[in-house]
Design an enzyme around this catalytic site. Structure first.
Site, PDB file in Angstrom:
ATOM      1  N   GLU A   1      -0.743  35.636 -13.586  1.00  0.00           N
ATOM      2  CA  GLU A   1      -0.586  36.413 -12.362  1.00  0.00           C
ATOM      3  C   GLU A   1      -1.178  37.820 -12.527  1.00  0.00           C
ATOM      4  O   GLU A   1      -0.986  38.469 -13.552  1.00  0.00           O
ATOM      5  CB  GLU A   1       0.909  36.500 -12.057  1.00  0.00           C
ATOM      6  CG  GLU A   1       1.292  37.276 -10.827  1.00  0.00           C
ATOM      7  CD  GLU A   1       2.808  37.291 -10.632  1.00  0.00           C
ATOM      8  OE1 GLU A   1       3.259  37.718  -9.555  1.00  0.00           O
ATOM      9  OE2 GLU A   1       3.538  36.877 -11.565  1.00  0.00           O
TER      10      GLU A   1
ATOM     11  N   LYS B   1       1.041  35.133  -2.745  1.00  0.00           N
ATOM     12  CA  LYS B   1       2.347  34.766  -3.285  1.00  0.00           C
ATOM     13  C   LYS B   1       3.349  34.660  -2.145  1.00  0.00           C
ATOM     14  O   LYS B   1       3.419  35.525  -1.277  1.00  0.00           O
ATOM     15  CB  LYS B   1       2.793  35.816  -4.302  1.00  0.00           C
ATOM     16  CG  LYS B   1       4.031  35.458  -5.104  1.00  0.00           C
ATOM     17  CD  LYS B   1       4.244  36.484  -6.201  1.00  0.00           C
ATOM     18  CE  LYS B   1       5.433  36.158  -7.105  1.00  0.00           C
ATOM     19  NZ  LYS B   1       5.552  37.118  -8.224  1.00  0.00           N
TER      20      LYS B   1
ATOM     21  N   TYR C   1      15.073  41.532  -7.435  1.00  0.00           N
ATOM     22  CA  TYR C   1      16.422  41.539  -7.990  1.00  0.00           C
ATOM     23  C   TYR C   1      16.316  41.826  -9.476  1.00  0.00           C
ATOM     24  O   TYR C   1      15.256  41.669 -10.084  1.00  0.00           O
ATOM     25  CB  TYR C   1      17.122  40.199  -7.747  1.00  0.00           C
ATOM     26  CG  TYR C   1      16.340  38.994  -8.235  1.00  0.00           C
ATOM     27  CD1 TYR C   1      16.484  38.509  -9.533  1.00  0.00           C
ATOM     28  CD2 TYR C   1      15.439  38.336  -7.386  1.00  0.00           C
ATOM     29  CE1 TYR C   1      15.770  37.413  -9.980  1.00  0.00           C
ATOM     30  CE2 TYR C   1      14.715  37.235  -7.833  1.00  0.00           C
ATOM     31  CZ  TYR C   1      14.881  36.773  -9.124  1.00  0.00           C
ATOM     32  OH  TYR C   1      14.166  35.693  -9.571  1.00  0.00           O
TER      33      TYR C   1
ATOM     34  N   CYS D   1       4.045  32.426  -9.829  1.00  0.00           N
ATOM     35  CA  CYS D   1       5.253  32.843 -10.546  1.00  0.00           C
ATOM     36  C   CYS D   1       6.552  32.516  -9.813  1.00  0.00           C
ATOM     37  O   CYS D   1       7.019  31.389  -9.850  1.00  0.00           O
ATOM     38  CB  CYS D   1       5.162  34.335 -10.870  1.00  0.00           C
ATOM     39  SG  CYS D   1       6.336  34.845 -12.168  1.00  0.00           S
TER      40      CYS D   1
ATOM     41  N   GLY E   1      12.669 -15.872 -36.635  1.00  0.00           N
ATOM     42  CA  GLY E   1      11.637 -14.969 -36.128  1.00  0.00           C
ATOM     43  C   GLY E   1      12.241 -13.733 -35.491  1.00  0.00           C
ATOM     44  O   GLY E   1      13.470 -13.563 -35.412  1.00  0.00           O
TER      45      GLY E   1
ATOM     46  N   SER F   1      14.569 -14.173 -31.772  1.00  0.00           N
ATOM     47  CA  SER F   1      15.914 -14.739 -31.895  1.00  0.00           C
ATOM     48  C   SER F   1      16.788 -13.860 -32.779  1.00  0.00           C
ATOM     49  O   SER F   1      18.006 -13.769 -32.580  1.00  0.00           O
ATOM     50  CB  SER F   1      15.852 -16.170 -32.433  1.00  0.00           C
ATOM     51  OG  SER F   1      15.306 -16.207 -33.742  1.00  0.00           O
TER      52      SER F   1
ATOM     53  N   ASN G   1       4.626 -28.485 -27.034  1.00  0.00           N
ATOM     54  CA  ASN G   1       5.630 -28.367 -25.980  1.00  0.00           C
ATOM     55  C   ASN G   1       6.763 -29.378 -26.110  1.00  0.00           C
ATOM     56  O   ASN G   1       7.893 -29.118 -25.667  1.00  0.00           O
ATOM     57  CB  ASN G   1       4.966 -28.504 -24.601  1.00  0.00           C
ATOM     58  CG  ASN G   1       4.204 -27.247 -24.217  1.00  0.00           C
ATOM     59  OD1 ASN G   1       4.297 -26.227 -24.900  1.00  0.00           O
ATOM     60  ND2 ASN G   1       3.451 -27.318 -23.132  1.00  0.00           N
TER      61      ASN G   1
ATOM     62  N   SER H   1       1.121 -16.779  -7.728  1.00  0.00           N
ATOM     63  CA  SER H   1       0.906 -17.593  -8.925  1.00  0.00           C
ATOM     64  C   SER H   1      -0.490 -18.184  -9.001  1.00  0.00           C
ATOM     65  O   SER H   1      -0.886 -18.695 -10.049  1.00  0.00           O
ATOM     66  CB  SER H   1       1.935 -18.731  -8.976  1.00  0.00           C
ATOM     67  OG  SER H   1       3.237 -18.213  -9.097  1.00  0.00           O
TER      68      SER H   1
END
Length: 682
Positions: free
Chosen positions: A53, A122, A128, A178, A372, A375, A458, A664
Site C-alpha cells: 500500500e 481504498k 481507530y 489493506c 494384502g 483387507s 473371476n 456407464s
C-alpha cells in the site's frame, strides 16, 4: 521448446508479492525500488507483481501525504514507472496517493506493458487505535463508473473494476487495499462474484504480536470461501518507525492453500513467487453451485463491474513450476499435523462402521483376509470399531481363502494377522470348488491347460465373495468390503458376486496410497502390539497382487501395478481428474513436475528412501492413457452399483450417491485426443 512444458499453456500465472526498498517520503527512491523489483520479477518470468500500500510515496507519512510537492512528484514518478514497464512481463500493481475532484484517495494502480490500465481507491479507511486515515483520505466505496486523470492519461477509476487477461481466459484480477480485508464485507467478495479468480491486497499493516496470524486467517478464509488466489503484500523495512514497526509480510494463497510466504523483517527487498493454477480455480468454481447461488443472491455483480482488458507479455518456454505439488494428494503431508490428519481419516472409517453395526444389530463382522493391504486395513478398522463399542473382537470373523495363486507368504501373513488381532479365524480352500465350476462351464483349465484368463480369475474372486455372503447370513452378520477407491477408479474388481460387492465398503473412500500411509501410521503410533506391528510391516513390504494366477516358473507373482500402473500415479491422476476436472494434459504437466525428480520437493513424513520413485514423461503419459480409458470408458458400470461406504477425503469419492455421477456407456476418446494433441513427441 514444446508448448507442453510452458506453464502458461496450462493456464498458470506466475505471481509475486513484492516488498521493495522504501524510504519515507522519498518518492524517487521508492520509484527506483519498484522498478528494480519489476526487473527482478521479469527475470524470474513473473506475470503479476503486487506491491504494498502507498508503495510509491511510502505509507507512514501523516500530514505529509497532503503536501502538493509530494503529490506532484508521485504523478511524475508514476508516469516514469508506466513508461519503464513497457516490455516487462509482470503486470504491476502499485500503491500511490492520487487527487481527484479535490479529494485525496489511497489508490492501487494496475500497469501492464507500458500502459496504466486503471486505479482502484481504498474502500475502508481505518480510524481507530493507531490509525487516522480519515484525516487524510476520502473513502472510495461509492466511486463507480468514473475516470481519473493520472500522469496525462484518463483511466477507469473506481471500486467497480476487474482486470481480465487478454492471454489467459481464467485470469481475472480484483484489487483491494489493506483494511478492506478486515472489513465485515471485503470488496474482494464482490470482485470474486463478478468473475475475479485472483485478488491482490496492497497493504501497509504495521506489525504487532499476533497480527501475522490474523492476516493469514483472513487471506486463507477468503481464498477458500471465494475460490480465488489471494496475494498479500505488506510494507516492510524503510517505513517510518516513529510509532510503528513493519515486517514486510508477503504471501499467496490458492483456495485456502498457502503457496509461498516471504521472509519477514528482512532489510532487503523481498520477492515471494508462486505459480497460480487459474484452471484449477475456474474448474472448482464451475462445480461449486453454492458459488452460483452467491452470484445470484448478490445481484450478479458482473453487471455492475467494468471489465478492463489486461494485455500482458507472459514469457514463453520451460519456466519450471514454482508451487508445491504433492506427489500424494490424498496423503497427509503436514509433518506437524500428521498424527491429527491420520487420526481423522482413520476414525471416519471407524465411525462409519460403528454406525452400520449399531443400526443392523449384527452379531458378526465378516471379512475376507488375504494378507494384502486392503483387507488388512479393513480388519484394523473393524478391530477399532469393536474396541470402541466394547464388543469382543471374536465377533469379527476372518476367513482366508487360498486360491490358485495364493502364496505361502501371504497366507502366512493372513493367519498371523488374524491371530494377532484375536478374531475368529478360519480357512476355506476355494480351489476344489473353483475347479468344479471351471469344469462345469467347460473352461480349459479344468482339462489341465494353463489358461489364466479373466474367467479363471473371476471364478475365484466370485467364489470368495459368495462364501462371505453365505457365512454372513449363517452368523447373523454382514460382509465388510475391503476394496478401495483406487480399485474403483480403475475398475480393478470383479463385478457383482466378486470383490466389487459387500454389505458395507469401509475402504471405498480410501485410495491405495492413503491405505499404505495409514498402516504405516498405525505401526508408528503403536496402536497395537509389537508383534502385530511386525505383521503389518511384512504386509506393507509385499508386492501388491490379486494372487489369482499361479506363480510363474521363475517365481514371479502376478503384479497388479504391472497391469494397471503404479497406484501412486493413478491416485495422482484420480485426484486432479475427478476433483477438479482438469484436462489430461494439465494433469500430465502436474504429474511430470511432481514425479520427474525423486530428490526434489517434499515426501510424506517417514516415507522410505528406497520407495521414492521417479517417472519420466513417457511413463506418465502411458499410464495416464490407461487411466483415462479405464476411468471414463470401462469401469463406471461398477461404480454405479456400489455398496454403501463412507467418504473420507475432500479429494472425493466415487459413489453414485455422492461425489461422482457418470454414464456407464461413455467413451474416453476426447480425453485421449486432448492428451495426445498436447504432448510432445515421446
Amino acid at each position: 521448446m514444446h508448448p507442453f512444458f510452458d506453464l502458461h499453456t496450462h493456464h498458470f500465472i506466475r505471481a509475486a508479492a513484492s516488498t521493495p526498498q522504501v524510504r519515507t517520503a522519498d518518492v524517487a527512491y521508492n520509484a527506483a525500488g519498484i522498478l528494480a523489483e519489476a526487473r527482478r520479477a521479469h527475470d524470474a518470468g513473473v506475470d503479476l507483481l503486487v506491491y504494498p500500500e502507498l508503495s510509491l510515496s511510502s505509507y507512514m507519512l501523516d500530514d505529509l501525504v497532503m503536501q502538493d510537492a509530494l503529490l506532484r512528484r508521485v504523478e511524475a514518478e508514476l508516469a516514469a514507472i508506466v513508461l519503464a514497464s513497457a516490455g516487462l512481463s509482470p503486470i504491476l500493481v502499485i500503491g500511490a496517493p492520487l487527487r481527484h475532484n479535490h479529494q485525496l484517495f489511497n489508490c492501487a494502480l494496475v500497469i501492464a506493458d507500458g500502459r496504466l490500465l486503471g486505479a482502484v481507491p481504498k474502500s475502508y479507511l481505518p480510524n481507530y487505535r493507531e490509525f487516522y486515515e480519515k484525516r487524510w483520505f476520502a473513502h472510495g466505496r461509492d466511486v463507480r463508473g468514473e475516470t481519473i486523470r493520472v500522469a496525462g492519461s484518463d483511466v477507469p477509476f473506481g471500486v467497480d473494476l476487474v482486470f481480465a487477461s487478454t492471454v489467459n481466459p481464467h485470469f481475472v484480477l480484483h484489487v483491494e487495499i489493506c483494511e478492506d480485508m478486515w472489513s465485515p464485507v471485503p470488496p474482494a467478495i464482490a470482485g470474486a462474484l463478478a468473475g475475479a479468480t485472483v485478488c491482490a491486497n496492497l497493504s501497509a499493516s504495521n506489525i504487532v504480536i499476533g497480527k501475522s496470524d490474523e492476516r493469514h486467517l483472513l487471506a486463507r478464509s477468503h481464498s477458500a470461501r471465494t475460490g480465488t488466489a489471494y496475494i498479500y503484500s505488506a510494507a516492510g523495512h524503510g517505513e517510518s518507525t516513529t510509532d510503528h514497526a513493519w515486517d514486510g509480510q508477503g504471501f499467496i494463497y490458492e483456495q485456502g492453500d498457502l503457496l509461498v510466504e516471504s521472509e519477514r523483517f528482512s532489510r532487503d527487498a523481498e520477492l515471494a513467487i508462486a505459480d497460480i493454477d487459474c484452471a484449477r480455480l475456474a474448474g472448482d468454481r464451475l462445480r461449486n453451485k453454492t458459488f452460483d447461488d452467491g452470484v445470484t443472491a448478490a445481484g450478479r455483480p458482473a453487471q455492475q463491474f467494468r471489465r478492463v482488458a489486461m494485455p500482458h507479455r507472459p514469457q514463453q518456454g520451460d519456466l519450471g513450476l514454482i508451487r508445491p505439488v504433492a506427489r500424494f494428494p490424498f496423503v497427509p503431508d503436514r509433518p506437524h499435523k500428521l498424527d491429527e490428519d491420520c487420526y481423522e481419516a482413520f476414525n471416519i472409517q471407524v465411525d462409519g462402521l460403528m454406525r452400520r453395526l449399531e443400526s443392523t444389530r449384527s452379531q458378526a463382522l465378516v471379512i475376507g483376509i488375504s494378507g494384502g493391504l486392503d483387507s488388512t486395513h479393513a480388519l484394523i478398522v473393524a478391530a477399532k470399531c469393536c474396541d470402541r463399542l466394547g464388543l469382543p473382537r471374536s465377533m469379527i470373523r476372518g476367513y482366508t481363502m487360498p486360491g490358485f495363486g495364493t502364496t505361502e507368504h501371504t497366507r502366512g501373513n493372513a493367519w498371523k494377522l488374524m491371530e494377532a488381532f484375536g478374531i475368529t479365524a478360519e480357512e476355506i480352500d476355494i480351489r476344489p470348488t473353483a475347479t468344479t465350476m471351471l469344469h462345469n462351464i467347460g473352461h480349459a483349465f479344468a482339462n489341465g491347460e494353463p489358461v489364466y484368463d479373466v474367467v479363471f480369475e473371476n471364478v475365484q474372486a466370485g467364489l470368495r465373495t459368495d462364501y462371505l455372503f453365505r457365512l454372513a447370513g449363517q452368523h447373523k452378520g454382514f460382509v465388510v468390503g475391503t476394496g478401495d477407491l483406487s480399485e474403483l477408479a480403475l475398475g480393478w474388481c470383479t463385478y457383482g458376486v466378486g470383490d466389487h460387492m459387500s454389505h458395507y465398503g469401509v475402504n471405498s473412500g480410501v485410495p491405495k496410497t492413503l491405505i499404505q500411509h495409514l498402516i504405516r501410521w498405525t505401526i508408528r503410533s503403536e496402536q497395537f502390539s509389537h508383534d502385530t506391528d511386525a505383521v503389518l510391516q511384512a504386509i506393507l513390504d509385499t508386492e501388491i497382487s490379486p494372487e489369482l494366477v499361479p506363480v510363474g516358473a521363475d517365481g514371479a507373482v502376478q503384479s497388479t501395478e504391472a497391469a494397471v500402473g503404479p497406484y501412486e500415479l493413478n491416485d495422482f491422476f484420480l485426484h486432479y481428474t475427478a476433483r477438479y476436472g482438469l484436462a489430461p494434459s494439465h494433469v500430465a504437466f502436474l504429474a511430470w513436475h511432481a514425479w520427474r525428480d525423486a530428490a526434489a520437493g517434499n515426501w510424506p513424513p517417514f516415507f522410505a528412501q528406497n520407495a521414492r520413485n521417479r517417472y519420466d514423461l513417457a511413463t506418465i503419459a502411458k499410464w495416464l492413457e490407461n487411466f483415462l480409458r479405464r476411468f471414463f470408458q470401462f469401469s463406471q458400470f461398477k461404480r454405479s452399483a456400489l455398496p454403501n461406504g463412507p467418504k473420507v477425503s475432500s479429494g472425493g469419492a466415487l459413489s453414485p450417491r455422492g461425489d461422482w455421477r457418470a454414464p456407464s456407456d461413455a467413451v474416453a476418446d476426447l480425453w485421449l485426443d486432448e492428451l495426445q494433441a498436447a504432448l510432445p513427441p515421446l
